[in-house]
Design a protein around this motif. Structure first.
Motif, PDB file in Angstrom:
ATOM      1  N   VAL A 172       0.814  -1.131   0.126  1.00 11.69           N
ATOM      2  CA  VAL A 172       0.082   0.129  -0.162  1.00 11.69           C
ATOM      3  C   VAL A 172       1.023   1.264  -0.122  1.00 11.69           C
ATOM      4  CG1 VAL A 172      -0.113   0.295   2.655  1.00 11.69           C
ATOM      5  CG2 VAL A 172      -2.078   1.230   1.315  1.00 11.69           C
ATOM      6  N   GLY A 173       0.414   2.255  -0.467  1.00 11.48           N
ATOM      7  CA  GLY A 173       1.225   3.499  -0.673  1.00 11.48           C
ATOM      8  C   GLY A 173       0.297   4.589  -0.316  1.00 11.48           C
ATOM      9  N   ALA A 174       0.720   5.973  -0.312  1.00  8.69           N
ATOM     10  CA  ALA A 174       0.354   7.212  -0.182  1.00  8.69           C
ATOM     11  C   ALA A 174       1.253   8.297  -0.800  1.00  8.69           C
ATOM     12  CB  ALA A 174      -0.223   7.634   1.103  1.00  8.69           C
ATOM     13  N   GLY A 175       0.637   9.341  -1.282  1.00  5.43           N
ATOM     14  CA  GLY A 175       1.347  10.414  -1.765  1.00  5.43           C
ATOM     15  C   GLY A 175       0.776  11.917  -1.218  1.00  5.43           C
ATOM     16  N   GLY A 176       1.730  12.825  -0.857  1.00  5.68           N
ATOM     17  CA  GLY A 176       1.417  13.999  -0.452  1.00  5.68           C
ATOM     18  C   GLY A 176       2.453  14.556   0.517  1.00  5.68           C
ATOM     19  N   ARG A 177       2.293  15.785   0.937  1.00  6.06           N
ATOM     20  CA  ARG A 177       3.227  16.485   1.985  1.00  6.06           C
ATOM     21  C   ARG A 177       3.567  15.276   3.209  1.00  6.06           C
ATOM     22  NH1 ARG A 177       5.701  21.047   1.431  1.00  6.06           N
ATOM     23  NH2 ARG A 177       5.170  22.440  -0.308  1.00  6.06           N
ATOM     24  N   PHE A 178       4.578  15.217   3.846  1.00  3.69           N
ATOM     25  CA  PHE A 178       4.735  14.342   4.964  1.00  3.69           C
ATOM     26  C   PHE A 178       3.848  14.495   6.094  1.00  3.69           C
ATOM     27  CE2 PHE A 178       6.693  13.265   8.777  1.00  3.69           C
ATOM     28  CZ  PHE A 178       6.809  11.839   8.868  1.00  3.69           C
ATOM     29  N   ASN A 225       0.968  16.030   6.023  1.00  5.74           N
ATOM     30  CA  ASN A 225      -0.468  16.247   5.755  1.00  5.74           C
ATOM     31  C   ASN A 225      -1.130  14.766   5.776  1.00  5.74           C
ATOM     32  OD1 ASN A 225      -0.263  18.878   5.482  1.00  5.74           O
ATOM     33  ND2 ASN A 225      -0.447  18.946   3.235  1.00  5.74           N
ATOM     34  N   ILE A 226      -0.471  13.694   5.926  1.00  2.23           N
ATOM     35  CA  ILE A 226      -0.855  12.313   6.057  1.00  2.23           C
ATOM     36  C   ILE A 226      -0.662  11.760   7.436  1.00  2.23           C
ATOM     37  CG2 ILE A 226      -0.480  10.058   5.163  1.00  2.23           C
ATOM     38  CD1 ILE A 226       0.635  11.311   2.429  1.00  2.23           C
ATOM     39  N   SER A 227      -1.840  11.119   7.912  1.00  4.47           N
ATOM     40  CA  SER A 227      -1.834  10.652   9.277  1.00  4.47           C
ATOM     41  C   SER A 227      -0.634   9.557   9.704  1.00  4.47           C
ATOM     42  CB  SER A 227      -3.025  10.127   9.610  1.00  4.47           C
ATOM     43  OG  SER A 227      -3.253   8.692   8.820  1.00  4.47           O
ATOM     44  N   LEU A 228      -0.228   9.687  10.599  1.00  6.87           N
ATOM     45  CA  LEU A 228       0.571   8.729  11.277  1.00  6.87           C
ATOM     46  C   LEU A 228       0.293   7.393  11.059  1.00  6.87           C
ATOM     47  CD1 LEU A 228       3.669   8.007  12.534  1.00  6.87           C
ATOM     48  CD2 LEU A 228       2.500   8.491  14.722  1.00  6.87           C
ATOM     49  N   GLU A 229      -0.914   7.223  11.203  1.00  8.43           N
ATOM     50  CA  GLU A 229      -1.651   5.893  11.210  1.00  8.43           C
ATOM     51  C   GLU A 229      -1.512   5.239   9.818  1.00  8.43           C
ATOM     52  OE1 GLU A 229      -5.880   3.786  12.065  1.00  8.43           O
ATOM     53  OE2 GLU A 229      -6.137   5.833  11.818  1.00  8.43           O
ATOM     54  N   LYS A 230      -1.591   6.146   8.902  1.00 16.51           N
ATOM     55  CA  LYS A 230      -1.441   5.640   7.375  1.00 16.51           C
ATOM     56  C   LYS A 230      -0.086   5.317   7.000  1.00 16.51           C
ATOM     57  CE  LYS A 230      -2.683   4.988   3.190  1.00 16.51           C
ATOM     58  NZ  LYS A 230      -3.515   3.910   2.719  1.00 16.51           N
ATOM     59  N   ALA A 253       7.701  10.056   0.668  1.00 24.26           N
ATOM     60  CA  ALA A 253       8.970   9.842   1.426  1.00 24.26           C
ATOM     61  C   ALA A 253       8.608   8.418   2.175  1.00 24.26           C
ATOM     62  CB  ALA A 253       9.028  10.752   2.527  1.00 24.26           C
ATOM     63  N   VAL A 254       7.634   8.044   2.959  1.00 25.04           N
ATOM     64  CA  VAL A 254       7.545   6.814   3.551  1.00 25.04           C
ATOM     65  C   VAL A 254       7.395   5.736   2.714  1.00 25.04           C
ATOM     66  CG1 VAL A 254       6.077   5.625   5.142  1.00 25.04           C
ATOM     67  CG2 VAL A 254       6.536   7.965   5.553  1.00 25.04           C
ATOM     68  N   TYR A 313       1.989  15.833  -6.457  1.00 25.71           N
ATOM     69  CA  TYR A 313       1.611  15.049  -5.317  1.00 25.71           C
ATOM     70  C   TYR A 313       1.368  16.097  -3.931  1.00 25.71           C
ATOM     71  CZ  TYR A 313       2.422  10.681  -7.951  1.00 25.71           C
ATOM     72  OH  TYR A 313       2.131   9.734  -8.809  1.00 25.71           O
ATOM     73  N   SER A 314       2.029  17.239  -4.057  1.00 27.26           N
ATOM     74  CA  SER A 314       1.979  17.931  -2.915  1.00 27.26           C
ATOM     75  C   SER A 314       0.764  18.473  -1.957  1.00 27.26           C
ATOM     76  CB  SER A 314       2.830  19.446  -3.228  1.00 27.26           C
ATOM     77  OG  SER A 314       1.974  20.190  -3.886  1.00 27.26           O
ATOM     78  N   GLU A 315      -0.235  18.392  -2.978  1.00 28.67           N
ATOM     79  CA  GLU A 315      -1.399  18.650  -2.510  1.00 28.67           C
ATOM     80  C   GLU A 315      -2.553  17.309  -2.600  1.00 28.67           C
ATOM     81  OE1 GLU A 315      -2.109  21.103  -0.458  1.00 28.67           O
ATOM     82  OE2 GLU A 315       0.162  21.697  -1.063  1.00 28.67           O
TER      83      GLU A 315
END
Length: 251
Positions: A79-85, A87-92, A139-140, A248-250
């Motif tokens: 699984v992945g996610a994109g955006g400013r570090f 702005n995304i939950s630690l849970e994700k 980043a993650v 991806y920043s927003e």
């Protein structure tokens, strides 16, 4: 779904019996039924959430009780996610690390002894082109795929005198779901040059694995880009990547 389904189809087409592992929903059952109807192979399905701490030991115990002889392990779940570090939950983020890294290590550790019981066996781990390209705004995710890349190559070297061949697959963008489509659309026309279908990734991965390759990067342009970036100075590379993935920043 996506690459996992494509791998299942490619393996079944080669006459391989399969145990399909995915989230316990209608997609898993549907794929199992489709493969059973289309190919003369035995298909078992096992629904679980691999982010649960006990999920992999339970899966291993299921295989042991079923007396399954496993000579190939394809670790594709991710699984992945994109955006400013921030702005995304630690849970994700913890979910990403949990599935992409912890569950994969568990799978390899539990099933390697079963693979080693065969004269020849294979392990395929799904990484990404981004494993060697630390992408800003992802980043993650890129960190998790870098772990898969390094772990797989190190494990391959450890196992080189035994029967198990470890392969890592590093695809570029893949059209797997609506989220992937939105991310590709954000890049505009340039995305079409590097995007692959799940079937293309699975076929390249399976062929390369059976040939004993260590690293597989599906697509000629993706392979060329990855090679060029290795020779690019880090500062310049990071500026280029930030500009390319600023979309991806927003996100």
């Amino acid at each position: 779904m996506g690459i996992g389904k494509a791998f299942a189809e490619a393996c079944a087409a080669r006459g391989m019996n399969l145990l399909l592992v995915a989230l316990p929903d209608e997609f898993l059952q549907q794929v199992g039924q489709e493969l059973t109807a289309s190919f003369s192979v035995k298909i078992l399905v096992y629904g679980t959430d691999l982010t649960r701490e006990a999920a992999v030991p339970e899966l291993f115990e299921y295989c042991r009780k079923q007396e399954l002889e496993i000579n190939m392990l394809i670790n594709n779940a991710g699984v992945g996610a994109g955006g400013r570090f921030e702005n995304i939950s630690l849970e994700k983020y913890l979910q990403i690390v949990n599935l992409n890294n912890r569950a994969l290590v568990q799978m390899c550790h539990h099933f390697l002894p079963l693979l080693k019981q065969h004269r020849q066996a294979y392990m395929l781990n799904m990484s990404s082109m981004e494993a060697t390209l630390p992408l800003p705004y992802k980043a993650v995710y890129t960190g998790s795929k870098n772990f898969v890349y390094a772990f797989s190559l190190a494990l391959r070297e450890e196992q080189k005198k035994g029967p198990v061949r470890v392969t890592v697959v590093c695809p570029g963008p893949v059209m797997t779901n609506p989220d992937a489509l939105r991310r590709l659309e954000a890049h505009g026309g340039r995305a079409k040059w590097v995007v692959s279908s799940p079937a293309e990734v699975a076929e390249a991965g399976l062929k390369g694995m059976l040939r004993g390759k260590n690293i597989i990067i599906p697509g000629r342009i993706n392979g060329l880009m990855s090679s060029l970036m290795k020779h690019c100075p880090t500062g310049l590379k990071m500026r280029l990547l930030e500009r390319l993935f600023r979309v991806y920043s927003e996100h």
